[in-house]
Design a protein around this motif. Structure first.
Motif, short mmCIF file in Angstrom:
data_model
loop_
_atom_site.label_atom_id
_atom_site.label_comp_id
_atom_site.label_asym_id
_atom_site.label_seq_id
_atom_site.Cartn_x
_atom_site.Cartn_y
_atom_site.Cartn_z
N PHE A 52 59.93 15.31 19.04
CA PHE A 52 61.07 14.89 19.84
C PHE A 52 60.63 14.49 21.24
O PHE A 52 61.05 13.45 21.77
N GLU A 53 59.78 15.31 21.84
CA GLU A 53 59.32 15.00 23.20
C GLU A 53 58.51 13.71 23.24
O GLU A 53 58.63 12.91 24.17
N ALA A 54 57.70 13.46 22.21
CA ALA A 54 56.92 12.22 22.16
C ALA A 54 57.84 11.01 22.03
O ALA A 54 57.64 9.98 22.69
N MET A 55 58.88 11.11 21.20
CA MET A 55 59.82 9.99 21.05
C MET A 55 60.66 9.81 22.30
O MET A 55 60.95 8.68 22.71
N ARG A 56 61.02 10.93 22.95
CA ARG A 56 61.80 10.84 24.18
C ARG A 56 60.98 10.15 25.27
O ARG A 56 61.48 9.27 25.97
N ASP A 57 59.72 10.52 25.40
CA ASP A 57 58.86 9.90 26.42
C ASP A 57 58.59 8.43 26.11
O ASP A 57 58.37 7.64 27.02
N ALA A 58 58.64 8.05 24.84
CA ALA A 58 58.41 6.66 24.46
C ALA A 58 59.66 5.81 24.66
O ALA A 58 59.60 4.59 24.56
N GLY A 59 60.82 6.44 24.92
CA GLY A 59 62.04 5.70 25.15
C GLY A 59 62.78 5.32 23.89
O GLY A 59 63.55 4.36 23.89
N VAL A 60 62.57 6.07 22.83
CA VAL A 60 63.24 5.77 21.57
C VAL A 60 64.72 6.06 21.65
O VAL A 60 65.54 5.31 21.14
N PHE A 61 65.09 7.15 22.32
CA PHE A 61 66.48 7.58 22.41
C PHE A 61 67.13 6.96 23.64
O PHE A 61 66.59 6.97 24.73
N HIS A 62 68.34 6.45 23.46
CA HIS A 62 69.05 5.82 24.58
C HIS A 62 69.87 6.84 25.37
O HIS A 62 70.14 6.62 26.55
N GLY A 63 70.26 7.93 24.75
CA GLY A 63 71.11 8.90 25.43
C GLY A 63 70.34 10.04 26.05
O GLY A 63 70.93 10.96 26.61
N VAL A 64 69.01 10.02 25.98
CA VAL A 64 68.20 11.09 26.54
C VAL A 64 67.26 10.50 27.58
O VAL A 64 66.56 9.52 27.32
N ARG A 65 67.24 11.08 28.75
CA ARG A 65 66.34 10.57 29.81
C ARG A 65 64.93 11.09 29.58
O ARG A 65 64.73 12.23 29.15
N PRO A 66 63.94 10.27 29.91
CA PRO A 66 62.55 10.75 29.82
C PRO A 66 62.33 11.91 30.79
O PRO A 66 62.99 12.02 31.80
N LYS A 67 61.40 12.75 30.45
CA LYS A 67 61.10 13.91 31.28
C LYS A 67 60.63 13.46 32.66
O LYS A 67 59.81 12.56 32.79
#
Length: 79
Positions: free
Chosen positions: A62-77
């Protein structure tokens, strides 16, 4: 001159005899297909899933996908 007599054709029970043969054959073929599927597809698939989830870390993915910008509703760390 002697002519050989032809044997009379079987008229009674012919369908039942042929059905018995074909039902047994269909049963044997279906059992062999089931065995081939089980040992050729299902068991290797189970082993592959078990090996994958043995070392799988969902939070890390999840953190790898979040940092890659896959999710639109979750801000990168770090934002």
């Amino acid at each position: 001159m002697s002519q050989g007599l032809l044997a009379k054709p079987q008229m009674r029970g012919l369908l039942a005899k042929r059905l018995r043969f074909h039902i047994v054959g269909a049963f044997v073929v279906s059992l062999s297909v089931v065995a081939l599927y089980k040992f050729g597809v299902a068991e290797p698939r189970k082993r592959a899933y078990a090996n994958f989830y043995k070392n799988y870390d969902a939070v890390k993915e999840f953190e790898a996908m979040r940092d890659a910008g896959v999710f639109h509703g979750v801000r990168p760390k770090g934002e």
